[in-house]
Scaffold this motif. Structure first.
Motif, PDB file in Angstrom:
ATOM      1  N   GLN A   4      29.308  73.858  -0.717  1.00  0.00           N
ATOM      2  CA  GLN A   4      30.731  73.875  -1.035  1.00  0.00           C
ATOM      3  C   GLN A   4      31.591  73.493   0.160  1.00  0.00           C
ATOM      4  OE1 GLN A   4      32.074  74.664  -4.300  1.00  0.00           O
ATOM      5  NE2 GLN A   4      33.675  73.563  -3.255  1.00  0.00           N
ATOM      6  N   PHE A   5      31.213  73.929   1.354  1.00  0.00           N
ATOM      7  CA  PHE A   5      32.068  73.752   2.526  1.00  0.00           C
ATOM      8  C   PHE A   5      31.750  72.505   3.331  1.00  0.00           C
ATOM      9  CE2 PHE A   5      33.190  78.090   1.671  1.00  0.00           C
ATOM     10  CZ  PHE A   5      34.433  78.261   2.240  1.00  0.00           C
ATOM     11  N   VAL A   6      30.477  72.152   3.423  1.00  0.00           N
ATOM     12  CA  VAL A   6      30.091  71.071   4.331  1.00  0.00           C
ATOM     13  C   VAL A   6      30.253  69.707   3.669  1.00  0.00           C
ATOM     14  CG1 VAL A   6      28.206  70.117   5.701  1.00  0.00           C
ATOM     15  CG2 VAL A   6      28.530  72.591   5.582  1.00  0.00           C
ATOM     16  N   ILE A   7      29.948  69.623   2.377  1.00  0.00           N
ATOM     17  CA  ILE A   7      30.102  68.347   1.668  1.00  0.00           C
ATOM     18  C   ILE A   7      31.574  68.167   1.293  1.00  0.00           C
ATOM     19  CG2 ILE A   7      29.443  67.039  -0.377  1.00  0.00           C
ATOM     20  CD1 ILE A   7      26.825  68.546  -0.392  1.00  0.00           C
ATOM     21  N   PRO A   8      32.175  67.024   1.564  1.00  0.00           N
ATOM     22  CA  PRO A   8      33.580  66.803   1.173  1.00  0.00           C
ATOM     23  C   PRO A   8      33.798  67.068  -0.313  1.00  0.00           C
ATOM     24  CG  PRO A   8      32.836  65.050   2.620  1.00  0.00           C
ATOM     25  CD  PRO A   8      31.633  65.878   2.312  1.00  0.00           C
ATOM     26  N   SER A   9      34.950  67.669  -0.636  1.00  0.00           N
ATOM     27  CA  SER A   9      35.212  68.119  -2.007  1.00  0.00           C
ATOM     28  C   SER A   9      35.211  66.992  -3.021  1.00  0.00           C
ATOM     29  CB  SER A   9      36.554  68.854  -2.064  1.00  0.00           C
ATOM     30  OG  SER A   9      36.481  70.071  -1.356  1.00  0.00           O
ATOM     31  N   ARG A  10      35.523  65.784  -2.598  1.00  0.00           N
ATOM     32  CA  ARG A  10      35.624  64.674  -3.546  1.00  0.00           C
ATOM     33  C   ARG A  10      34.312  63.912  -3.703  1.00  0.00           C
ATOM     34  NH1 ARG A  10      41.816  62.381  -2.561  1.00  0.00           N
ATOM     35  NH2 ARG A  10      42.799  64.440  -2.664  1.00  0.00           N
ATOM     36  N   MET A  11      33.231  64.468  -3.163  1.00  0.00           N
ATOM     37  CA  MET A  11      31.910  63.851  -3.298  1.00  0.00           C
ATOM     38  C   MET A  11      31.139  64.594  -4.378  1.00  0.00           C
ATOM     39  SD  MET A  11      29.241  62.946  -0.243  1.00  0.00           S
ATOM     40  CE  MET A  11      30.409  61.767   0.438  1.00  0.00           C
ATOM     41  N   VAL A  12      30.783  63.890  -5.456  1.00  0.00           N
ATOM     42  CA  VAL A  12      30.173  64.521  -6.636  1.00  0.00           C
ATOM     43  C   VAL A  12      28.945  63.726  -7.061  1.00  0.00           C
ATOM     44  CG1 VAL A  12      32.414  65.398  -7.413  1.00  0.00           C
ATOM     45  CG2 VAL A  12      31.578  63.185  -8.249  1.00  0.00           C
ATOM     46  N   ILE A  13      28.173  64.327  -7.955  1.00  0.00           N
ATOM     47  CA  ILE A  13      27.037  63.626  -8.563  1.00  0.00           C
ATOM     48  C   ILE A  13      27.585  62.565  -9.517  1.00  0.00           C
ATOM     49  CG2 ILE A  13      25.025  63.886 -10.068  1.00  0.00           C
ATOM     50  CD1 ILE A  13      24.688  66.680  -8.953  1.00  0.00           C
ATOM     51  N   SER A  14      27.097  61.372  -9.367  1.00  0.00           N
ATOM     52  CA  SER A  14      27.626  60.236 -10.129  1.00  0.00           C
ATOM     53  C   SER A  14      27.575  60.503 -11.630  1.00  0.00           C
ATOM     54  CB  SER A  14      26.822  58.972  -9.805  1.00  0.00           C
ATOM     55  OG  SER A  14      26.875  58.704  -8.418  1.00  0.00           O
ATOM     56  N   GLY A  15      28.682  60.215 -12.307  1.00  0.00           N
ATOM     57  CA  GLY A  15      28.762  60.322 -13.749  1.00  0.00           C
ATOM     58  C   GLY A  15      29.205  61.669 -14.276  1.00  0.00           C
ATOM     59  N   LEU A  16      29.316  62.681 -13.403  1.00  0.00           N
ATOM     60  CA  LEU A  16      29.690  64.012 -13.872  1.00  0.00           C
ATOM     61  C   LEU A  16      31.152  64.353 -13.594  1.00  0.00           C
ATOM     62  CD1 LEU A  16      26.545  66.148 -12.983  1.00  0.00           C
ATOM     63  CD2 LEU A  16      27.176  65.117 -15.152  1.00  0.00           C
ATOM     64  N   GLY A  17      31.849  63.518 -12.865  1.00  0.00           N
ATOM     65  CA  GLY A  17      33.261  63.761 -12.624  1.00  0.00           C
ATOM     66  C   GLY A  17      33.510  64.928 -11.691  1.00  0.00           C
ATOM     67  N   ALA A  18      34.664  65.598 -11.893  1.00  0.00           N
ATOM     68  CA  ALA A  18      35.099  66.635 -10.960  1.00  0.00           C
ATOM     69  C   ALA A  18      34.166  67.839 -10.925  1.00  0.00           C
ATOM     70  CB  ALA A  18      36.517  67.085 -11.309  1.00  0.00           C
ATOM     71  N   VAL A  19      33.456  68.138 -12.030  1.00  0.00           N
ATOM     72  CA  VAL A  19      32.542  69.281 -12.030  1.00  0.00           C
ATOM     73  C   VAL A  19      31.158  68.897 -11.528  1.00  0.00           C
ATOM     74  CG1 VAL A  19      33.735  70.500 -13.861  1.00  0.00           C
ATOM     75  CG2 VAL A  19      31.932  68.866 -14.441  1.00  0.00           C
ATOM     76  N   GLY A  20      31.011  67.698 -10.999  1.00  0.00           N
ATOM     77  CA  GLY A  20      29.718  67.251 -10.509  1.00  0.00           C
ATOM     78  C   GLY A  20      29.434  67.638  -9.079  1.00  0.00           C
ATOM     79  N   VAL A 115      27.130  83.491   6.527  1.00  0.00           N
ATOM     80  CA  VAL A 115      27.026  82.064   6.205  1.00  0.00           C
ATOM     81  C   VAL A 115      28.379  81.544   5.727  1.00  0.00           C
ATOM     82  CG1 VAL A 115      26.005  80.400   4.614  1.00  0.00           C
ATOM     83  CG2 VAL A 115      24.560  82.082   5.750  1.00  0.00           C
ATOM     84  N   LEU A 116      29.095  82.352   4.947  1.00  0.00           N
ATOM     85  CA  LEU A 116      30.443  81.973   4.518  1.00  0.00           C
ATOM     86  C   LEU A 116      31.348  81.752   5.728  1.00  0.00           C
ATOM     87  CD1 LEU A 116      32.776  81.615   2.532  1.00  0.00           C
ATOM     88  CD2 LEU A 116      32.917  84.102   2.349  1.00  0.00           C
ATOM     89  N   VAL A 117      31.301  82.665   6.681  1.00  0.00           N
ATOM     90  CA  VAL A 117      32.118  82.519   7.893  1.00  0.00           C
ATOM     91  C   VAL A 117      31.698  81.277   8.679  1.00  0.00           C
ATOM     92  CG1 VAL A 117      32.678  83.572  10.122  1.00  0.00           C
ATOM     93  CG2 VAL A 117      32.619  84.980   8.066  1.00  0.00           C
ATOM     94  N   GLY A 118      30.374  81.078   8.816  1.00  0.00           N
ATOM     95  CA  GLY A 118      29.907  79.904   9.543  1.00  0.00           C
ATOM     96  C   GLY A 118      30.287  78.602   8.865  1.00  0.00           C
ATOM     97  N   ALA A 119      30.210  78.565   7.529  1.00  0.00           N
ATOM     98  CA  ALA A 119      30.590  77.356   6.801  1.00  0.00           C
ATOM     99  C   ALA A 119      32.081  77.081   6.953  1.00  0.00           C
ATOM    100  CB  ALA A 119      30.226  77.506   5.327  1.00  0.00           C
ATOM    101  N   ALA A 120      32.904  78.147   6.917  1.00  0.00           N
ATOM    102  CA  ALA A 120      34.340  77.966   7.130  1.00  0.00           C
ATOM    103  C   ALA A 120      34.622  77.475   8.547  1.00  0.00           C
ATOM    104  CB  ALA A 120      35.068  79.279   6.871  1.00  0.00           C
TER     105      ALA A 120
END
Length: 465
Positions: A4-20, A115-120
């Protein structure tokens, strides 16, 4: 957390849209695993778990709202939006339930939150590098199978005279970046304050410095308010000496920050000073009449969960306005029932966490309970300032915090019937709750009165003899 934190939010699995987003799919998998654990003997932990009822009530309202939307014969774009809304909520509920019922020990819970703190902190580092123009790491992240469903958000500007940079890190928006870091800061402070002495404190305090120092880089009123509320609620339980030390450190940090970035704090101050003339604030206020008009059409269950689409034009049946307020959006799409469910989602875990602060078995548990409690009202405040549930990282932090509260409640075998815990002589993190002090004094007074009456009765009895 890492997905959730390390991968940019607008990067998704192709074809699944925003919930990908990979994190969303993992959340759905966690919900399936939780359900299988519910079916498989001996089932889930037997200790009373209020989080299950809170999340169950929340999802029940969402399903009814979804059915209300379908009954309204939704246009395709609104139906797709409703589907995305349900998938996101199911994924987040899965993450919360997996945490609340699946974490077996306190060590597991601490590992998740660390891990949450480290990811943030990683998100904060990415944003810091963006702000100073060193490098934008999001431009170089390429993962096979993932693609961008929208252009990556670039470094923006805010303020007069050319403005100052504002960054989003790996978040989906500048506001989300500031709010999410502010929400995680109480947990970062908890693990820094409870870290073992010596070099082991370097990492947690570095995370605190990164997270706290990066919140202003969003140049956001929402992030600033969330930061003040979250840290303020955590500081309520500190002894006065720790509060004075925190104020001194904050003052020195602000002076140093202003010396390094003189325009940032001035721009943030101007955001509040000129709020009455700020177009974004005025637009939010002007939306009230529009929201009340839509709500009056369907006051109890709204227009359908997740059906509010901000796209204007031929894609929607109605020209919806952009509502930068999740409470407004919930009132329109979920009606009174949806708004009550949303309030319960924040209020229920907050009361549970406060009970842990008041009745925890040791000061570290009580301090962690307060750190988790601080997240909920701060997140609710942020929810009133932007459309927070449209941003997956924000929603993830809220639901993981709910799950962590449930896990700590279960591991502590908590019950509201347990007595309030007074601070021990060696406690340095939390003070004695006011109620515990009153209860102790009342108990001492009652004991003294009973002892005095008993002594007088004995004296009278001896005299008669």
């Amino acid at each position: 957390m890492l997905l959730q934190f390390v991968i940019p939010s607008r990067m998704v699995i192709s074809g699944l849209g925003a919930v990908g987003r990979p994190a969303v799919l993992v959340g759905v998998l966690l919900l399936l695993l939780w359900f299988l654990g519910f079916l498989r003997p001996p089932g889930l932990p037997s200790h009373p778990q209020p989080v299950r009822w809170i999340l169950g009530a929340y999802m029940a309202v969402q399903y009814i709202g979804y059915a209300v939307g379908v009954d309204r014969a939704l246009p395709e774009v609104e139906a797709n939006a409703a589907d995305r809304w349900m998938i996101l909520n199911l994924a987040m509920v899965g993450a919360a339930l997996a945490a609340s019922d699946g974490l077996r020990t306190r060590k597991d819970l601490d590992r998740l939150l660390k891990v949450l703190v480290g990811a943030a902190a990683v998100m904060a580092l990415v944003g810091t590098l963006q702000f100073f123009g060193v490098i934008d790491l999001t431009r170089y992240i390429r993962i096979p199978g993932l693609s961008l469903n929208a252009n990556l958000i670039s470094v923006g500007e805010r303020g007069s005279g050319g403005g100052v940079p504002r960054v989003a890190g790996t978040a989906n928006h500048y506001i989300e970046f500031g709010v999410v870091l502010a929400l995680v800061l109480p947990l970062a402070l908890h693990y820094a304050l409870t870290a073992a002495r010596g070099w082991r404190r370097v990492y947690p305090w570095s995370a605190v410095a990164l997270i706290a120092g990066s919140v202003p880089f969003a140049i956001s009123r929402s992030g600033t308010l969330t930061l003040l509320v979250a840290v303020g609620i955590l500081a309520v339980v500190w002894p006065w000496r720790m509060r004075y030390n925190a104020l001194a450190v904050a003052a020195v940090s602000l002076i140093a920050f202003r010396a390094v970035n003189p325009g940032v704090l001035g721009t943030i101050r101007a955001l509040f000073a000129s709020a009455e003339h700020d177009p974004s604030v005025q637009n939010r206020l002007s939306d009230i009449g529009y929201v009340m008009e839509l709500w009056a059409m369907r006051p109890w269950w709204g227009r359908g969960a997740g059906t509010y689409v901000t796209t204007i034009g031929s894609y929607t049946s109605e020209p919806y306005l952009l509502l930068d307020n999740q409470l407004f959006m919930t009132l329109v799409t979920g009606g009174i029932a949806g708004l009550v469910a949303l309030v319960l989602l924040f209020a229920g875990p907050y009361l549970m966490a406060r009970s842990l602060r008041l009745r925890g078995s040791d000061q570290e548990t009580r301090h962690l309970g307060q750190a988790l409690a601080a997240i909920m009202p701060a997140a609710f405040l942020a929810t009133a300032t932007f459309d927070s549930f449209s941003f997956a990282t924000f929603v993830t932090v809220v639901f993981v915090a709910v799950g962590a509260i449930g896990a700590l409640w279960r591991l502590e075998a908590m019950s509201p019937a347990r007595p309030l815990q007074a601070a021990a002589p060696g406690d340095t993190l939390v003070t004695t709750p006011l109620g515990a002090g009153w209860a102790a004094r009342a108990f001492e007074t009652a004991t003294a009165l009973i002892a005095a009456r008993w002594a007088r009765a004995q004296c009278r009895g001896s005299g008669r003899k």
